[in-house]
Design a protein around this motif. Structure first.
Motif, short mmCIF file in Angstrom:
data_model
loop_
_atom_site.label_atom_id
_atom_site.label_comp_id
_atom_site.label_asym_id
_atom_site.label_seq_id
_atom_site.Cartn_x
_atom_site.Cartn_y
_atom_site.Cartn_z
N GLU A 70 7.05 2.35 0.24
CA GLU A 70 6.56 2.04 -1.32
C GLU A 70 6.58 0.61 -1.34
OE1 GLU A 70 9.74 3.08 -3.83
OE2 GLU A 70 11.42 2.61 -2.53
N GLN A 73 3.23 -4.84 -1.64
CA GLN A 73 1.92 -5.27 -1.83
C GLN A 73 1.92 -6.88 -1.85
OE1 GLN A 73 -0.79 -3.23 -2.38
NE2 GLN A 73 -0.17 -1.08 -3.16
N ASP A 172 -5.54 -0.13 1.49
CA ASP A 172 -5.08 0.94 1.86
C ASP A 172 -5.17 1.10 3.27
OD1 ASP A 172 -4.62 3.61 1.68
OD2 ASP A 172 -6.30 4.31 0.62
N ARG A 175 -0.37 3.49 4.33
CA ARG A 175 0.63 3.60 3.04
C ARG A 175 0.87 5.08 2.93
NH1 ARG A 175 1.81 -1.22 0.55
NH2 ARG A 175 0.59 -3.02 1.02
N ASP A 177 1.57 7.64 -0.28
CA ASP A 177 1.42 7.32 -1.80
C ASP A 177 1.80 8.68 -2.24
OD1 ASP A 177 1.02 4.56 -2.04
OD2 ASP A 177 -0.94 4.83 -1.39
N HIS A 181 -0.17 8.12 -7.61
CA HIS A 181 -0.40 6.77 -7.59
C HIS A 181 -1.64 6.50 -7.96
CE1 HIS A 181 -0.69 2.66 -5.37
NE2 HIS A 181 0.54 2.93 -5.37
N ARG A 183 -3.82 4.45 -6.61
CA ARG A 183 -4.66 4.54 -5.44
C ARG A 183 -5.19 5.79 -5.11
NH1 ARG A 183 -2.45 0.70 -2.49
NH2 ARG A 183 -0.81 1.75 -2.02
N PRO A 239 2.16 14.22 -1.18
CA PRO A 239 1.74 12.58 -0.78
C PRO A 239 1.07 12.60 0.33
CG PRO A 239 4.31 13.17 -0.99
CD PRO A 239 3.66 14.20 -1.08
N SER A 242 -2.83 6.60 4.12
CA SER A 242 -4.10 6.08 4.10
C SER A 242 -5.12 6.96 5.20
CB SER A 242 -3.83 4.68 4.71
OG SER A 242 -2.97 4.03 3.80
#
Length: 297
Positions: A70, A73, A172, A175, A177, A181, A183, A239, A242
């Protein structure tokens, strides 16, 4: 009746490498009052966290490299750059032992063109001059000018390059996510727009574009719909990393690239893929950093 002879499996590596493979623990240490501690028992405790994280990363992404859980960024405010607070799993430089690291407050960095990576190093702890059994983990942000300079133990946070006088950034990379999210939702919504495009007109999906009329047979539309719906379901159900999002994108793109098209201009079907360009999954350097090679087709 004969009993099949058991095969002894190698459960350790010869020497710690940059990214040691997972292993079957030789013993399970169960602390009991009065038990004499031995090196093997202490070693099993020392590697317990690594073994658990190795299993987590293999299940999530197929390989035990670093993963952002998490945050973390890069935030741009005028000419000042910060890495936001967050958590990640990454290997320690040298030993490759996996650890969970947390950045509790935003940290300022000097960002240029290239790859922003996180590195984790361990430092011994001393109390009154005596070396303790514990170690502290320190995080360091490094900007590497080339993708080739990234080490297996590095965790890439962002890759950027100049594009028309502006910064073209890819985030991306590695990660994990949740489905809600932004993204992930961007991928889900893009696949939804493609579904609408597939079914918006005609018995044979004669889709009006600026280039031509695309004519897709019913079976082609059904096949493409199944692929799009399965990709959306996979992203919404759990979840995703990438690498998973890149592979789903490749599967969708491969389906459209090999579809049966009865239009006068075969190239016109590329219009169906125009929305996929927004997913930014085709940049070669970004794919390398995410650990996903370009697929054929």
């Amino acid at each position: 009746m004969t009993t099949p002879e058991a095969t002894s499996l190698l459960t350790r590596w010869d020497e710690p490498s940059v990214l040691p493979l997972g292993r079957a623990t030789e013993l399970h240490f169960s602390p009991i009052e009065g038990t004499v501690l031995d090196i093997a028992s202490l070693d099993s405790l020392a590697w317990a966290t690594h073994d658990a994280l190795w299993s987590l990363l293999v299940c999530a992404d197929g390989h035990p490299r670093g993963l952002v859980l998490e945050g973390l960024q890069l935030i741009r405010r005028a000419n000042i750059h910060y890495i936001s607070a967050g958590r990640c799993v990454l290997p320690l430089a040298g030993s490759g032992r996996l650890v969970v690291a947390e950045l509790r407050e935003p940290q300022r960095v000097s960002m240029g063109y290239g790859v922003l990576v996180l590195r984790a190093t361990s430092t011994e702890v001393r109390a009154r001059g005596v070396r303790a059994a514990s170690q502290t983990v320190a995080l360091e942000a490094v900007v590497l000018p080339r993708v080739e300079d990234v080490q297996p133990s590095d965790l890439p946070l962002e890759f950027n390059r100049p594009e028309g006088g502006k910064v073209d950034a890819y985030r991306d990379l590695r990660r994990l996510d949740p489905p809600d999210h932004p993204r992930v939702q961007h991928h889900v919504q893009t696949y939804g727009r493609l579904l609408e495009l597939l079914w918006e007109s005609g018995d044979e999906a004669e889709i009006a574009t600026e280039q031509a009329i695309i004519k897709l047979p019913e079976v082609t539309r059904a096949r493409a719909t199944a692929v799009l719906e399965s990709a959306r379901t996979a992203l919404i159900a759990a979840p995703s990393t990438s690498a998973v999002r890149y592979r789903l994108h490749d599967n969708v793109k491969h389906t459209f690239a090999n579809q049966e098209d009865r239009s006068d201009h075969r190239e016109a079907s590329a219009k169906l893929l125009s929305a996929l360009a927004e997913l930014r999954c085709d940049q070669p350097e970004a794919r390398v950093l995410a650990g996903v090679r370009r697929t054929s087709g």
